[in-house]
Write an enzyme that holds these catalytic residues in place. Structure first.
Site, short mmCIF file in Angstrom:
data_model
loop_
_atom_site.label_atom_id
_atom_site.label_comp_id
_atom_site.label_asym_id
_atom_site.label_seq_id
_atom_site.Cartn_x
_atom_site.Cartn_y
_atom_site.Cartn_z
N ALA A 218 -1.90 4.59 -3.42
CA ALA A 218 -2.25 3.51 -4.13
C ALA A 218 -2.69 2.33 -3.00
O ALA A 218 -1.81 1.70 -2.59
CB ALA A 218 -1.12 3.02 -4.80
N GLY A 219 -3.88 2.28 -2.67
CA GLY A 219 -4.41 1.40 -1.73
C GLY A 219 -5.00 0.13 -2.46
O GLY A 219 -4.51 -0.95 -2.95
N SER A 220 -6.28 0.34 -2.49
CA SER A 220 -7.21 -0.60 -3.37
C SER A 220 -6.56 -0.72 -4.83
O SER A 220 -6.75 -1.88 -5.39
CB SER A 220 -8.71 -0.37 -3.30
OG SER A 220 -9.01 -0.33 -2.00
N THR B 99 0.63 -1.26 0.28
CA THR B 99 -0.16 0.16 0.04
C THR B 99 0.93 1.30 0.11
O THR B 99 1.93 1.40 0.65
CB THR B 99 -0.89 -0.01 1.25
OG1 THR B 99 -1.62 -1.27 1.14
CG2 THR B 99 -1.67 1.36 1.36
N GLU B 100 0.53 2.21 -0.65
CA GLU B 100 1.18 3.50 -0.91
C GLU B 100 -0.12 4.76 -0.51
O GLU B 100 -1.08 4.28 -0.43
CB GLU B 100 1.66 3.83 -2.25
CG GLU B 100 2.82 2.78 -2.41
CD GLU B 100 3.40 3.17 -3.79
OE1 GLU B 100 2.97 4.17 -4.42
OE2 GLU B 100 4.39 2.38 -4.16
N GLU C 57 -5.71 -5.58 3.73
CA GLU C 57 -5.53 -6.35 2.82
C GLU C 57 -6.90 -6.69 1.79
O GLU C 57 -7.30 -7.74 1.38
CB GLU C 57 -5.28 -7.90 3.45
CG GLU C 57 -4.09 -7.89 4.19
CD GLU C 57 -3.49 -9.22 4.64
OE1 GLU C 57 -3.78 -10.29 4.07
OE2 GLU C 57 -3.43 -9.17 5.87
#
Lengths: 100, 378
Positions: B128-130, B124-125, B361
């Protein structure tokens, strides 16, 4: 699906508000309002918890942190829901009224 | 589900450990944000940290179902300890087990599996998660090294991990094909753990930023193929979903256990709560949904153990267990009334811990996309 969550939150909030105003209007008119007040109390508290949970979800990982206020809204909502009467108490009281 | 006796025996062993050693520590871990190093050491001694990894790589040589049961039983008393176990085994250990070269396995997998080193997974960023295709962290091959720049966020055990698998892209405009997976060791110059998250729940678990500033890692720390990062993290997340499902299930079971005890021991206006339909109705719903969640979690684990496709079932298990888990923990607080929102009972902690299971997650929204794709076809 974020859209769906926002719509569900908004629908519940609008309905809860109307129930609350209805109970207040009945009280102002001097009508019996106990059942309306219990219904509004149940709906508003449940809506607060529902919206707290959804708001955390909409914010994703950020919503789970103290960087945003939504996790606090959830904790506060859950507390307010249980002050004086639990949802199960309210349901019993409302049912008694409806079924009498 | 009727499981083979060996699983029930194993469950008893973990249940004893959880009840006697984890449960008494859980409220304090939540309150003090302390990381349970002592419990990690004990779990390592018991061989719980890499249950499905073969013995030759330092694991227990058992299977995913056994692992799911371990996470469930620990989660039943403490979400923070449970998420450490799940993150270490599924996110730290697994990618190296599945994609590592023999050399990488010798160097990294064995100490991770034995619990001598702590593992973590940086996907994850901040933006930029999902959407992992939006990975912005870059890896440029310069001579014999990759030079890494970028920031990861919400990384479980990030700040305490010794060995971290992470993803980076050779060019952010390429999407998935540009992404590769790498291994970085704590202490590598240019690599540091940044801000620690102040969270609603799982407060005994460390969640950190990872910062890469011209961090050089040797070429041989590429994990899997160049451009194969997508495969590595999809496989990792598929398996991780079983463990998050198991943890969601465990926390929900904990909420149910506490509610049963509360209802059995309390009265309202002179009437035992257990004679009141309102309470019966709530406990029946919780018990049924917890049982259904258990079946979904075990089904996904058994499929994975048999080497059969399990992506859909793992997504279903995580989605369902976390959804009913949040409902069950919320209901448990209502059952306890005002007691439920105090720290005298564990249920308010269970709700705070459980909420992450719908987010981490892969959010429930992502699980639904995965499930729909499998049900409807691409």
């Amino acid at each position: 699906m974020v859209q769906e969550m926002i719509v569900d939150m908004n629908t519940n909030i609008e309905a809860a508000r109307l129930l609350m105003y209805d109970a207040a209007a009945r009280a102002d008119k001097g009508d019996a309002f106990s059942s309306a007040a219990n219904t509004a109390r149940l709906m508003n508290a449940n809506t607060a918890v529902f919206c707290g949970l959804k708001a955390v979800q909409v914010h994703g990982g950020y919503g789970y942190t103290k960087d945003y206020p939504v996790e606090r809204y959830l904790r506060d909502a859950k507390t307010i829901q249980l002050i004086t009467d639990t949802p199960q108490d309210l349901k019993l009281a409302i049912a008694k009224e409806l079924l009498k | 589900m009727i499981l083979d006796q060996k699983y029930e025996k194993f469950r008893e062993k973990v249940n004893d450990f959880a009840s006697q050693q984890v449960c008494p520590r859980a409220p304090e871990l939540d309150r003090s944000d302390e990381f349970p190093w002592d419990l990690v050491k004990k779990m390592a001694e018991m061989g719980l940290l890499a249950l499905y990894v073969p013995k030759k790589y330092g694991g227990a040589g058992l299977d995913v179902l056994t692992y799911a049961i371990a996470v469930e039983e620990v989660g039943r008393v403490c979400g923070s300890t449970g998420i450490f176990l799940a993150a270490h085994s599924s996110l730290g250990v697994f990618p190296i087990y599945v994609a590592g070269t023999e050399e990488q396995k010798q160097k990294y997998l064995i100490p991770l599996a034995r619990g001598e080193k702590i593992g973590s997974f940086g996907l994850t960023e901040p933006n930029a998660g999902s959407d992992a295709a939006g990975t912005q962290t870059t890896a440029k091959l310069v001579g014999d090294n990759y030079v890494i720049n970028g920031t990861k966020r919400f990384i479980t055990s990030g700040g305490i991990a010794d060995i971290i698998v992470f993803t980076a892209t050779k060019d952010p405009t390429l999407g998935y094909p540009g992404i590769s997976a790498f291994i970085v060791e704590k202490g590598t110059p240019g690599f540091s753990a940044g801000k620690e998250e102040d969270k609603l729940g799982l407060r005994g678990s460390i969640t950190s930023e990872l910062v890469f500033e011209d961090c050089k890692i040797p070429k041989e720390n590429l994990l899997g193929k160049e451009g194969g990062g997508f495969t590595v993290f999809m496989e990792t997340l598929d398996g991780g979903r079983i463990s998050i499902g198991a943890l969601a299930l465990g926390i929900a079971q904990g909420a149910l256990d506490s509610s049963v005890k509360f209802i059995q021991n309390n009265t309202k206006a002179g009437k035992p709560l257990k004679k009141l339909q309102a309470y019966q109705s709530m406990i029946a719903e919780m018990a049924t949904e917890v049982e259904a969640a258990r079946l979904l979690v075990y089904q996904a684990a058994i499929l994975k153990d048999k080497g059969l496709p399990f992506t859909k079932q793992a997504a279903m298990a995580k989605y369902y267990a976390s959804t009913i888990g949040t409902k069950a923990t919320d209901m448990a607080i209502s059952i306890h009334g005002m007691y439920g929102i105090t720290k005298e009972y564990p249920v308010e902690r269970f709700l705070r811990d459980e909420k992450l299971m719908e987010i981490g997650e892969g959010t429930s929204e992502i699980q639904k996309i995965v499930i729909a794709r499998k049900v409807l076809g691409k």
